[in-house]
Scaffold this motif. Structure first.
Motif, PDB file in Angstrom:
ATOM      1  N   ASP A  53       0.824  -1.210   0.000  1.00 51.45           N
ATOM      2  CA  ASP A  53       0.000   0.000   0.000  1.00 51.45           C
ATOM      3  C   ASP A  53       0.859   1.262   0.000  1.00 51.45           C
ATOM      4  O   ASP A  53       0.612   2.199  -0.770  1.00 51.45           O
ATOM      5  CB  ASP A  53      -0.927   0.009   1.218  1.00 51.45           C
ATOM      6  CG  ASP A  53      -1.919  -1.136   1.207  1.00 51.45           C
ATOM      7  OD1 ASP A  53      -2.174  -1.679   0.120  1.00 51.45           O
ATOM      8  OD2 ASP A  53      -2.426  -1.497   2.284  1.00 51.45           O
ATOM      9  N   SER A  54       1.870   1.297   0.857  1.00 54.28           N
ATOM     10  CA  SER A  54       2.706   2.502   0.947  1.00 54.28           C
ATOM     11  C   SER A  54       3.494   2.714  -0.339  1.00 54.28           C
ATOM     12  O   SER A  54       3.689   3.847  -0.779  1.00 54.28           O
ATOM     13  CB  SER A  54       3.641   2.416   2.153  1.00 54.28           C
ATOM     14  OG  SER A  54       4.500   1.304   2.064  1.00 54.28           O
ATOM     15  N   LEU A  57       1.143   4.124  -2.987  1.00 54.45           N
ATOM     16  CA  LEU A  57       0.956   5.555  -2.712  1.00 54.45           C
ATOM     17  C   LEU A  57       2.191   6.349  -3.122  1.00 54.45           C
ATOM     18  O   LEU A  57       2.074   7.458  -3.669  1.00 54.45           O
ATOM     19  CB  LEU A  57       0.655   5.766  -1.228  1.00 54.45           C
ATOM     20  CG  LEU A  57      -0.688   5.252  -0.724  1.00 54.45           C
ATOM     21  CD1 LEU A  57      -0.772   5.395   0.800  1.00 54.45           C
ATOM     22  CD2 LEU A  57      -1.845   6.006  -1.375  1.00 54.45           C
ATOM     23  N   ALA A  61       2.535   9.440  -5.760  1.00 56.15           N
ATOM     24  CA  ALA A  61       3.156  10.705  -5.385  1.00 56.15           C
ATOM     25  C   ALA A  61       4.281  11.075  -6.346  1.00 56.15           C
ATOM     26  O   ALA A  61       4.405  12.240  -6.760  1.00 56.15           O
ATOM     27  CB  ALA A  61       3.687  10.626  -3.956  1.00 56.15           C
ATOM     28  N   PHE A  83       0.106  14.967   1.205  1.00 56.16           N
ATOM     29  CA  PHE A  83       0.201  13.625   0.622  1.00 56.16           C
ATOM     30  C   PHE A  83       1.653  13.172   0.561  1.00 56.16           C
ATOM     31  O   PHE A  83       1.991  12.045   0.945  1.00 56.16           O
ATOM     32  CB  PHE A  83      -0.426  13.629  -0.770  1.00 56.16           C
ATOM     33  CG  PHE A  83      -0.445  12.283  -1.446  1.00 56.16           C
ATOM     34  CD1 PHE A  83      -0.938  11.162  -0.792  1.00 56.16           C
ATOM     35  CD2 PHE A  83       0.020  12.139  -2.736  1.00 56.16           C
ATOM     36  CE1 PHE A  83      -0.965   9.925  -1.408  1.00 56.16           C
ATOM     37  CE2 PHE A  83       0.000  10.902  -3.372  1.00 56.16           C
ATOM     38  CZ  PHE A  83      -0.494   9.791  -2.701  1.00 56.16           C
ATOM     39  N   SER A  86       2.845  12.331   4.011  1.00 55.31           N
ATOM     40  CA  SER A  86       2.338  11.019   4.434  1.00 55.31           C
ATOM     41  C   SER A  86       3.134   9.888   3.798  1.00 55.31           C
ATOM     42  O   SER A  86       3.568   8.951   4.477  1.00 55.31           O
ATOM     43  CB  SER A  86       0.855  10.891   4.062  1.00 55.31           C
ATOM     44  OG  SER A  86       0.081  11.894   4.682  1.00 55.31           O
ATOM     45  N   VAL A  87       3.341   9.985   2.491  1.00 54.42           N
ATOM     46  CA  VAL A  87       4.075   8.946   1.780  1.00 54.42           C
ATOM     47  C   VAL A  87       5.503   8.833   2.302  1.00 54.42           C
ATOM     48  O   VAL A  87       6.023   7.726   2.502  1.00 54.42           O
ATOM     49  CB  VAL A  87       4.068   9.244   0.265  1.00 54.42           C
ATOM     50  CG1 VAL A  87       5.099   8.388  -0.461  1.00 54.42           C
ATOM     51  CG2 VAL A  87       2.681   9.006  -0.322  1.00 54.42           C
ATOM     52  N   TYR A  90       5.340   7.006   5.653  1.00 50.17           N
ATOM     53  CA  TYR A  90       5.042   5.579   5.532  1.00 50.17           C
ATOM     54  C   TYR A  90       6.240   4.811   4.971  1.00 50.17           C
ATOM     55  O   TYR A  90       6.564   3.712   5.442  1.00 50.17           O
ATOM     56  CB  TYR A  90       3.830   5.350   4.622  1.00 50.17           C
ATOM     57  CG  TYR A  90       2.593   6.103   5.016  1.00 50.17           C
ATOM     58  CD1 TYR A  90       2.379   6.523   6.330  1.00 50.17           C
ATOM     59  CD2 TYR A  90       1.614   6.427   4.065  1.00 50.17           C
ATOM     60  CE1 TYR A  90       1.238   7.223   6.683  1.00 50.17           C
ATOM     61  CE2 TYR A  90       0.468   7.116   4.419  1.00 50.17           C
ATOM     62  CZ  TYR A  90       0.288   7.529   5.716  1.00 50.17           C
ATOM     63  OH  TYR A  90      -0.843   8.230   6.065  1.00 50.17           O
TER      64      TYR A  90
END
Length: 231
Positions: A53-54, A57, A61, A83, A86-87, A90
């Motif tokens: 998932d990361s 993402l 990005a 965003f 966050s990425v 993570y």
């Protein structure tokens, strides 16, 4: 500088897509060889890994970041800056947790593809960190952005703990499935208490990494000044 990061971001996004696709193809072959006729549950398991998932993402990005640079955008928009924050958080935690806790463990997504594993857990996270530190257009963020970063991992943890005991693992022959050993309450004597402590610790780690990334954005250096868009 901008042209360099267009290329870096495009290559990074492409590498992640190749790594995810390569591991998925390897896993599909592994499941077929294990006699799994309908791999729908295994596919859901595959896309339930925080690493997958990361990285997906991160791919979004990087691709969006390259498109914004090509389009001439000088500064990240507020939503895109959060965003990216966050990425970055993570992927940094993916790098740390995997290499500290999980490197010696065979994760249950099927036979592991070595080069894909290194891209998803080492190369891509390092690239995302480098991008946060050095790419042009990084926006100065408020400390409250940290709450947005924590939201997804907490939602993922809740989803994982609800889905885990409801998922039959055909490969392992168990009536439960958890993406990582430290999330399995049936391992060890602490049960759900131990799992809860791990979740809290990882949430604090993600929050700490996010705080460090916000601090970098507010310093206005590395190597270009940040845009003063937030206090």
């Amino acid at each position: 500088m901008r042209a360099v990061f267009v290329v870096v971001r495009i290559l990074g996004a492409a590498a992640i897509i190749c790594a995810v696709a390569g591991q998925l193809a390897t896993s599909l072959r592994y499941w077929a060889s294990a006699g799994v006729a309908d791999p729908s549950v295994q596919l859901a398991n595959f896309f339930s890994f925080f690493t997958i998932d990361s990285n997906l993402l991160a791919m979004l990005a990087l691709a969006a970041g390259a498109a914004f640079l090509i389009g001439g955008r000088r500064t990240d928009s507020r939503w895109f800056a959060v965003f990216r924050l966050s990425v970055t958080s993570y992927m940094t935690v993916t790098l740390l947790v995997y290499n500290v806790l999980l490197r010696s463990i065979e994760l249950p997504q099927g036979a592991t593809l070595a080069w894909s594993n290194e891209i998803l857990h080492v190369a891509a996270p390092l690239l995302v960190i480098f991008d946060w530190l050095c790419a042009p257009g990084r926006r100065r963020l408020p400390w409250t952005a940290i709450w947005s970063v924590i939201a997804f991992p907490l939602a993922w943890s809740i989803y994982t703990m609800i889905r885990g005991p409801l998922t039959h693992d055909v490969i392992a022959g168990t009536d439960h499935w958890y993406p990582y050993p430290f999330l399995n309450p049936e391992l060890g004597s602490g049960g759900y208490l131990t799992v809860a402590l791990y979740i809290v610790a990882i949430a604090l780690l993600i929050g700490g990494v996010a705080a460090a990334a916000v601090w970098v954005s507010r310093r206005g250096r590395w190597p270009l000044p940040a845009t003063r868009a937030a206090r």
